[in-house]
Design a protein around this motif. Structure first.
Motif, PDB file in Angstrom:
ATOM      1  N   LEU A   1      77.781   7.855  28.093  1.00 23.90           N
ATOM      2  CA  LEU A   1      77.454   7.366  29.436  1.00 23.90           C
ATOM      3  C   LEU A   1      75.965   7.523  29.758  1.00 23.90           C
ATOM      4  CD1 LEU A   1      80.506   8.763  31.462  1.00 23.90           C
ATOM      5  CD2 LEU A   1      80.167   6.445  30.578  1.00 23.90           C
ATOM      6  N   SER A   2      75.156   7.682  28.731  1.00 28.70           N
ATOM      7  CA  SER A   2      73.726   7.953  28.945  1.00 28.70           C
ATOM      8  C   SER A   2      73.018   6.839  29.717  1.00 28.70           C
ATOM      9  CB  SER A   2      73.034   8.187  27.601  1.00 28.70           C
ATOM     10  OG  SER A   2      73.142   7.039  26.772  1.00 28.70           O
ATOM     11  N   ASP A   3      73.521   5.597  29.662  1.00 26.50           N
ATOM     12  CA  ASP A   3      72.888   4.506  30.414  1.00 26.50           C
ATOM     13  C   ASP A   3      72.895   4.773  31.915  1.00 26.50           C
ATOM     14  OD1 ASP A   3      72.485   3.240  28.026  1.00 26.50           O
ATOM     15  OD2 ASP A   3      73.927   1.630  28.363  1.00 26.50           O
ATOM     16  N   LEU A   4      73.830   5.599  32.368  1.00 24.77           N
ATOM     17  CA  LEU A   4      73.922   5.894  33.803  1.00 24.77           C
ATOM     18  C   LEU A   4      72.812   6.825  34.283  1.00 24.77           C
ATOM     19  CD1 LEU A   4      77.788   6.412  34.117  1.00 24.77           C
ATOM     20  CD2 LEU A   4      76.461   4.416  34.836  1.00 24.77           C
ATOM     21  N   SER A   5      72.141   7.495  33.354  1.00 26.07           N
ATOM     22  CA  SER A   5      71.086   8.434  33.751  1.00 26.07           C
ATOM     23  C   SER A   5      69.941   7.735  34.473  1.00 26.07           C
ATOM     24  CB  SER A   5      70.554   9.181  32.525  1.00 26.07           C
ATOM     25  OG  SER A   5      69.970   8.287  31.594  1.00 26.07           O
ATOM     26  N   ALA A   6      69.781   6.432  34.240  1.00 23.99           N
ATOM     27  CA  ALA A   6      68.691   5.692  34.894  1.00 23.99           C
ATOM     28  C   ALA A   6      68.854   5.649  36.407  1.00 23.99           C
ATOM     29  CB  ALA A   6      68.631   4.271  34.330  1.00 23.99           C
ATOM     30  N   VAL A   7      70.093   5.735  36.897  1.00 28.44           N
ATOM     31  CA  VAL A   7      70.322   5.676  38.345  1.00 28.44           C
ATOM     32  C   VAL A   7      70.840   6.998  38.900  1.00 28.44           C
ATOM     33  CG1 VAL A   7      70.779   3.194  38.296  1.00 28.44           C
ATOM     34  CG2 VAL A   7      72.681   4.804  38.026  1.00 28.44           C
ATOM     35  N   ASN A   8      71.186   7.917  38.033  1.00 34.51           N
ATOM     36  CA  ASN A   8      71.798   9.169  38.467  1.00 34.51           C
ATOM     37  C   ASN A   8      70.760  10.085  39.113  1.00 34.51           C
ATOM     38  OD1 ASN A   8      73.530  11.300  38.881  1.00 34.51           O
ATOM     39  ND2 ASN A   8      74.153  11.491  36.736  1.00 34.51           N
ATOM     40  N   GLN A   9      70.989  10.458  40.352  1.00 34.20           N
ATOM     41  CA  GLN A   9      70.081  11.360  41.064  1.00 34.20           C
ATOM     42  C   GLN A   9      70.284  12.822  40.681  1.00 34.20           C
ATOM     43  OE1 GLN A   9      70.567  10.461  45.248  1.00 34.20           O
ATOM     44  NE2 GLN A   9      70.183   8.281  44.924  1.00 34.20           N
ATOM     45  N   LEU A  10      71.300  13.090  39.872  1.00 31.82           N
ATOM     46  CA  LEU A  10      71.519  14.438  39.346  1.00 31.82           C
ATOM     47  C   LEU A  10      70.990  14.485  37.918  1.00 31.82           C
ATOM     48  CD1 LEU A  10      75.164  15.039  40.632  1.00 31.82           C
ATOM     49  CD2 LEU A  10      73.038  15.914  41.611  1.00 31.82           C
ATOM     50  N   GLY A  11      70.099  15.414  37.649  1.00 25.84           N
ATOM     51  CA  GLY A  11      69.417  15.439  36.358  1.00 25.84           C
ATOM     52  C   GLY A  11      69.964  16.456  35.388  1.00 25.84           C
ATOM     53  N   PHE A  12      71.264  16.598  35.321  1.00 24.83           N
ATOM     54  CA  PHE A  12      71.862  17.571  34.409  1.00 24.83           C
ATOM     55  C   PHE A  12      71.603  17.203  32.954  1.00 24.83           C
ATOM     56  CE2 PHE A  12      74.887  18.318  38.027  1.00 24.83           C
ATOM     57  CZ  PHE A  12      74.548  19.647  38.233  1.00 24.83           C
ATOM     58  N   GLU A  13      71.378  18.223  32.138  1.00 22.79           N
ATOM     59  CA  GLU A  13      71.307  18.053  30.692  1.00 22.79           C
ATOM     60  C   GLU A  13      72.445  18.831  30.059  1.00 22.79           C
ATOM     61  OE1 GLU A  13      67.518  19.125  29.181  1.00 22.79           O
ATOM     62  OE2 GLU A  13      66.433  17.616  30.347  1.00 22.79           O
ATOM     63  N   LEU A  14      73.008  18.272  28.995  1.00 27.33           N
ATOM     64  CA  LEU A  14      74.159  18.903  28.355  1.00 27.33           C
ATOM     65  C   LEU A  14      73.774  20.265  27.755  1.00 27.33           C
ATOM     66  CD1 LEU A  14      77.036  17.954  28.218  1.00 27.33           C
ATOM     67  CD2 LEU A  14      76.589  17.035  25.948  1.00 27.33           C
ATOM     68  N   ALA A  15      72.746  20.289  26.939  1.00 25.56           N
ATOM     69  CA  ALA A  15      72.180  21.535  26.402  1.00 25.56           C
ATOM     70  C   ALA A  15      73.253  22.472  25.851  1.00 25.56           C
ATOM     71  CB  ALA A  15      71.363  22.244  27.483  1.00 25.56           C
ATOM     72  N   GLY A  16      74.206  21.911  25.101  1.00 28.96           N
ATOM     73  CA  GLY A  16      75.234  22.726  24.490  1.00 28.96           C
ATOM     74  C   GLY A  16      76.373  23.131  25.405  1.00 28.96           C
TER      75      GLY A  16
END
Length: 327
Positions: free
Chosen positions: A236-251
């Motif tokens: 779902l990485s394409d959604l990061s362009a509009v997502n106002q939440l900047g979470f990273e998976l980081a394991g």
């Protein structure tokens, strides 16, 4: 106290099969097992001299209910856009503070906030972070049924000596019925059974986790669960362009894909029409700032659990393309 197995008869060899395949030995993330995470919190509070515990406004209503059942006062705090405490909290003697690992994506935020308090004054709620290692604090509490197909269960990792009462094996088996019916049917068919099962767990107690639930956790393919959730998140990485939440998976292993953008809440009903059920976290909380309001009314919590694969994530992306959220 829970009965030990010291005087049990020797393990049976032969006989008919059980409903689970005993081919894994997953350990619980803590020493104590209860019927629910709220019961775990209840047990922790009963084992301390806690007079008051500070919790976020933005939290499941099971948390304040369990606290009041334990006879403790509830204090509240707001969270900011970084998912950290938004104001200074001065702890008095007998006070504790509850930190929440939101969506299983706030490990760094928890570690940052742990530096603000004595470690024996902090309880971490990992109900949405089953695969997170315990934090260096008074207690870390987990909820396996948010990640695994189990009918009940809560786990506490702590150095405290907690009380545990005799398990209710029969009730646990009966609660499993909605999971069985879901195997061959759509969620509507077993929805009422699910709600009845949840209602049985509303009142926290010190009853131990059932042997049935322990076995289901022990044999679950948890490596597959972790890998599939991570793969679906990345799909779902394409959604990061509009997502106002900047979470990273980081394991980390998230419970969902939280997607915040202007107008997101208006698409929840449209998703439902497409038979995509996105839960609300949590519609009845008191919101004290714009960030908390947006989490309730302007965020979609997309399912990414182990039941779904590449085609399902592509379907979600197609939905957002059709509604001009992404191109």
């Amino acid at each position: 106290m829970v009965k030990t197995n010291e005087n049990r008869e020797p393990r049976t060899i032969g006989g008919h099969f059980s409903a689970v395949l005993e081919n894994r030995c997953n350990a619980l993330p803590g020493q104590y097992g209860y019927e629910s995470a709220r019961a775990g919190l209840y047990a922790v509070l009963k084992a301390t001299n806690c007079q008051r515990i500070f919790i976020p406004y933005y939290v499941c209503d099971a948390v304040p209910s369990a606290i009041r059942a334990a006879g403790c006062e509830v204090g509240f705090y707001s969270i900011n856009a970084a998912f950290e405490i938004d104001e200074a909290i001065a702890l008095a003697e007998g006070d504790l503070v509850l930190l929440v690992d939101y969506y299983g994506l706030c490990r760094t935020q928890i570690e940052n906030q742990l530096a603000l308090f004595p470690k024996n004054s902090v309880v971490v709620d990992c109900s949405q972070a089953w695969f997170q290692a315990p934090f260096d604090c008074l207690a870390t509490i987990y909820s396996p049924r948010k990640f695994l197909p189990v009918p009940d269960g809560g786990v506490v990792h702590t150095s405290l000596q907690l009380d545990t009462q005799e398990t209710d094996e029969r009730s646990s088996l009966e609660r499993y019925q909605y999971l069985l019916e879901r195997v061959t049917g759509e969620p509507e068919a077993s929805r009422q059974l699910y709600l009845e099962s949840e209602a049985q767990l509303e009142e926290p107690s010190l009853r131990g986790m059932s042997s049935f639930t322990r076995k289901l956790i022990e044999v679950a393919d948890q490596d597959f669960v972790k890998a599939r959730r991570a793969r679906n998140w990345n799909a779902l990485s394409d959604l990061s362009a509009v997502n106002q939440l900047g979470f990273e998976l980081a394991g980390q292993t998230p419970i969902c894909y939280p997607l915040m953008f202007e107008g997101a809440g208006q698409l929840r009903d449209e998703l439902r029409k497409e038979r995509v059920f996105a839960p609300l976290y949590w519609p009845d909380v008191t919101c004290t700032n714009a960030h908390e309001k947006a989490l309730v009314s302007n965020t979609l919590y997309l399912p990414i659990d182990h039941r779904y694969g590449e085609a399902d994530m592509a379907r979600l992306l197609d939905f957002f393309k059709e509604h001009s959220v992404i191109s």
